[in-house]
Scaffold this motif. Structure first.
Motif, PDB file in Angstrom:
ATOM      1  N   CYS A 161       0.830  -1.212   0.000  1.00 43.32           N
ATOM      2  CA  CYS A 161       0.000   0.000   0.000  1.00 43.32           C
ATOM      3  C   CYS A 161       0.863   1.260   0.000  1.00 43.32           C
ATOM      4  O   CYS A 161       0.599   2.211  -0.750  1.00 43.32           O
ATOM      5  N   LEU A 162       1.888   1.268   0.836  1.00 45.51           N
ATOM      6  CA  LEU A 162       2.767   2.446   0.914  1.00 45.51           C
ATOM      7  C   LEU A 162       3.515   2.671  -0.396  1.00 45.51           C
ATOM      8  O   LEU A 162       3.690   3.815  -0.831  1.00 45.51           O
ATOM      9  N   ILE A 163       3.971   1.596  -1.011  1.00 42.37           N
ATOM     10  CA  ILE A 163       4.683   1.709  -2.290  1.00 42.37           C
ATOM     11  C   ILE A 163       3.746   2.223  -3.378  1.00 42.37           C
ATOM     12  O   ILE A 163       4.113   3.106  -4.177  1.00 42.37           O
ATOM     13  N   ILE A 164       2.516   1.703  -3.402  1.00 39.53           N
ATOM     14  CA  ILE A 164       1.540   2.145  -4.412  1.00 39.53           C
ATOM     15  C   ILE A 164       1.217   3.617  -4.245  1.00 39.53           C
ATOM     16  O   ILE A 164       1.088   4.358  -5.227  1.00 39.53           O
ATOM     17  N   ILE A 165       1.087   4.077  -3.006  1.00 39.93           N
ATOM     18  CA  ILE A 165       0.819   5.495  -2.755  1.00 39.93           C
ATOM     19  C   ILE A 165       1.906   6.364  -3.377  1.00 39.93           C
ATOM     20  O   ILE A 165       1.629   7.389  -4.008  1.00 39.93           O
ATOM     21  N   GLY A 166       3.182   5.933  -3.222  1.00 38.82           N
ATOM     22  CA  GLY A 166       4.288   6.699  -3.782  1.00 38.82           C
ATOM     23  C   GLY A 166       4.369   6.597  -5.289  1.00 38.82           C
ATOM     24  O   GLY A 166       4.540   7.611  -5.988  1.00 38.82           O
ATOM     25  N   VAL A 167       4.233   5.390  -5.824  1.00 43.74           N
ATOM     26  CA  VAL A 167       4.365   5.176  -7.276  1.00 43.74           C
ATOM     27  C   VAL A 167       3.231   5.862  -8.036  1.00 43.74           C
ATOM     28  O   VAL A 167       3.454   6.515  -9.055  1.00 43.74           O
ATOM     29  N   LYS A 168       2.013   5.715  -7.529  1.00 40.42           N
ATOM     30  CA  LYS A 168       0.845   6.307  -8.191  1.00 40.42           C
ATOM     31  C   LYS A 168       0.660   7.781  -7.841  1.00 40.42           C
ATOM     32  O   LYS A 168      -0.209   8.442  -8.402  1.00 40.42           O
ATOM     33  N   ARG A 169       1.470   8.269  -6.910  1.00 39.04           N
ATOM     34  CA  ARG A 169       1.383   9.654  -6.455  1.00 39.04           C
ATOM     35  C   ARG A 169      -0.042  10.004  -6.030  1.00 39.04           C
ATOM     36  O   ARG A 169      -0.617  11.007  -6.453  1.00 39.04           O
ATOM     37  N   ASN A 171      -3.166  11.113  -3.593  1.00 35.34           N
ATOM     38  CA  ASN A 171      -3.319  12.356  -2.834  1.00 35.34           C
ATOM     39  C   ASN A 171      -3.307  12.090  -1.333  1.00 35.34           C
ATOM     40  O   ASN A 171      -4.307  12.264  -0.631  1.00 35.34           O
ATOM     41  N   VAL A 172      -2.159  11.634  -0.842  1.00 32.01           N
ATOM     42  CA  VAL A 172      -1.952  11.408   0.579  1.00 32.01           C
ATOM     43  C   VAL A 172      -0.837  12.355   1.029  1.00 32.01           C
ATOM     44  O   VAL A 172       0.243  12.353   0.430  1.00 32.01           O
ATOM     45  N   PRO A 173      -1.075  13.195   2.029  1.00 27.88           N
ATOM     46  CA  PRO A 173      -0.052  14.155   2.461  1.00 27.88           C
ATOM     47  C   PRO A 173       1.279  13.481   2.754  1.00 27.88           C
ATOM     48  O   PRO A 173       1.323  12.361   3.279  1.00 27.88           O
ATOM     49  N   VAL A 174       2.353  14.176   2.420  1.00 27.56           N
ATOM     50  CA  VAL A 174       3.695  13.637   2.634  1.00 27.56           C
ATOM     51  C   VAL A 174       3.925  13.318   4.107  1.00 27.56           C
ATOM     52  O   VAL A 174       4.550  12.310   4.445  1.00 27.56           O
ATOM     53  N   SER A 175       3.404  14.156   4.980  1.00 29.74           N
ATOM     54  CA  SER A 175       3.597  13.931   6.421  1.00 29.74           C
ATOM     55  C   SER A 175       2.959  12.616   6.856  1.00 29.74           C
ATOM     56  O   SER A 175       3.510  11.893   7.694  1.00 29.74           O
ATOM     57  N   PHE A 176       1.799  12.284   6.288  1.00 28.18           N
ATOM     58  CA  PHE A 176       1.141  11.018   6.619  1.00 28.18           C
ATOM     59  C   PHE A 176       1.985   9.840   6.138  1.00 28.18           C
ATOM     60  O   PHE A 176       2.094   8.817   6.815  1.00 28.18           O
ATOM     61  N   GLN A 177       2.537   9.996   4.939  1.00 28.42           N
ATOM     62  CA  GLN A 177       3.369   8.922   4.390  1.00 28.42           C
ATOM     63  C   GLN A 177       4.628   8.705   5.230  1.00 28.42           C
ATOM     64  O   GLN A 177       5.043   7.567   5.467  1.00 28.42           O
ATOM     65  N   ILE A 178       5.230   9.793   5.674  1.00 32.30           N
ATOM     66  CA  ILE A 178       6.429   9.682   6.521  1.00 32.30           C
ATOM     67  C   ILE A 178       6.090   8.976   7.825  1.00 32.30           C
ATOM     68  O   ILE A 178       6.833   8.096   8.280  1.00 32.30           O
ATOM     69  N   TYR A 179       4.961   9.351   8.422  1.00 37.10           N
ATOM     70  CA  TYR A 179       4.507   8.688   9.649  1.00 37.10           C
ATOM     71  C   TYR A 179       4.359   7.185   9.419  1.00 37.10           C
ATOM     72  O   TYR A 179       4.816   6.366  10.231  1.00 37.10           O
ATOM     73  N   ALA A 180       3.712   6.811   8.319  1.00 35.44           N
ATOM     74  CA  ALA A 180       3.466   5.396   8.034  1.00 35.44           C
ATOM     75  C   ALA A 180       4.765   4.640   7.754  1.00 35.44           C
ATOM     76  O   ALA A 180       4.951   3.512   8.216  1.00 35.44           O
ATOM     77  N   TRP A 181       5.684   5.241   7.000  1.00 36.00           N
ATOM     78  CA  TRP A 181       6.953   4.577   6.688  1.00 36.00           C
ATOM     79  C   TRP A 181       7.805   4.393   7.946  1.00 36.00           C
ATOM     80  O   TRP A 181       8.417   3.337   8.143  1.00 36.00           O
ATOM     81  N   LEU A 182       7.857   5.416   8.795  1.00 40.42           N
ATOM     82  CA  LEU A 182       8.623   5.286  10.038  1.00 40.42           C
ATOM     83  C   LEU A 182       8.010   4.213  10.945  1.00 40.42           C
ATOM     84  O   LEU A 182       8.728   3.407  11.553  1.00 40.42           O
ATOM     85  N   GLY A 183       6.684   4.214  11.025  1.00 38.82           N
ATOM     86  CA  GLY A 183       6.018   3.190  11.818  1.00 38.82           C
ATOM     87  C   GLY A 183       6.254   1.801  11.264  1.00 38.82           C
ATOM     88  O   GLY A 183       6.468   0.847  12.025  1.00 38.82           O
ATOM     89  N   MET A 184       6.248   1.671   9.938  1.00 34.50           N
ATOM     90  CA  MET A 184       6.508   0.379   9.317  1.00 34.50           C
ATOM     91  C   MET A 184       7.940  -0.081   9.577  1.00 34.50           C
ATOM     92  O   MET A 184       8.192  -1.275   9.813  1.00 34.50           O
TER      93      MET A 184
END
Length: 208
Positions: A161-169, A171-184
């Motif tokens: 899911c996280l990879i798809i969010i980045g590849v497909k760009r 509309n998820v805020p960058v801050s949310f993505q950073i939170y999720a990646w750090l948590g992962m």
């Protein structure tokens, strides 16, 4: 539903993390810092909210910096620094209280001595679950195969899911993505002494 109703910290941590990220994205940083501090006191992983907070503060301040005079920028810079330090200070105070006040081991030492866990490479737990399920190695202590399958599937699904969010760009805020990646990352590096993922099926819930 099981993890949110059970006696775990997931439900409390989840609502505090959501409140922090929501308020930060709205630019209401005082409340964002307050919720981040409570999240850090709920679970040590809450300190990672400092990073998405920093991204949101930087983005909002950069947008509005042309409208402020020099004294306004200095004041907001000082307040932003205090805001970002709050979760860190709360975490540090709690850890010191456990060690100095209660006389227990450091929390990370307790994970090793009492729970048989350690910090491993980010691929160790995934590989450990996979090889044990395929039968290429035997476990010293039997662990329910369903638990190993669930942990592995949900970690792989969450990573996808996280990879798809980045590849497909998306509309998820960058801050949310950073939170999720750090948590992962924290989920992946926390493994037991048999190189298995530890409770990943409930830890990814806080990232969902």
């Amino acid at each position: 539903a099981f993890f949110l109703v059970a006696a775990y910290s997931e439900s409390m941590f989840l609502v505090l993390a959501i409140a922090c990220l929501w308020k930060a994205h709205q630019g209401i940083f005082l409340w964002a810092g307050f919720w981040a501090t409570l999240a850090a006191l709920t679970r040590l992983q809450g300190v990672m909210l400092v990073f998405p907070l920093f991204i949101e503060v930087w983005a909002h301040r950069k947008t509005g910096e042309k409208k402020e005079n020099e004294s306004g920028r200095i004041f907001h810079g000082f307040m932003d620094g205090v805001l970002l330090l709050l979760p860190i200070m709360a975490t540090a105070c709690f850890v010191l209280y456990v060690k100095m006040g209660l006389g227990f081991d450091w929390p990370w030492e307790t994970l090793g001595s009492a729970w048989g866990q350690h910090t491993g490479w980010f691929w160790e737990g995934v590989a450990g679950n996979l090889t044990s399920l395929l039968g290429t190695r035997q476990l010293l202590t039997p662990i329910n195969p369903l638990a190993r399958i669930t942990d592995l599937v949900l970690v792989v699904f969450s990573l996808a899911c996280l990879i798809i969010i980045g590849v497909k760009r998306l509309n998820v805020p960058v801050s949310f993505q950073i939170y999720a990646w750090l948590g992962m990352l924290l989920v992946l590096v926390k493994v037991d002494n048999q190189s298995l993922l530890v409770s990943s099926s409930r830890y990814v819930l806080s990232l969902f």
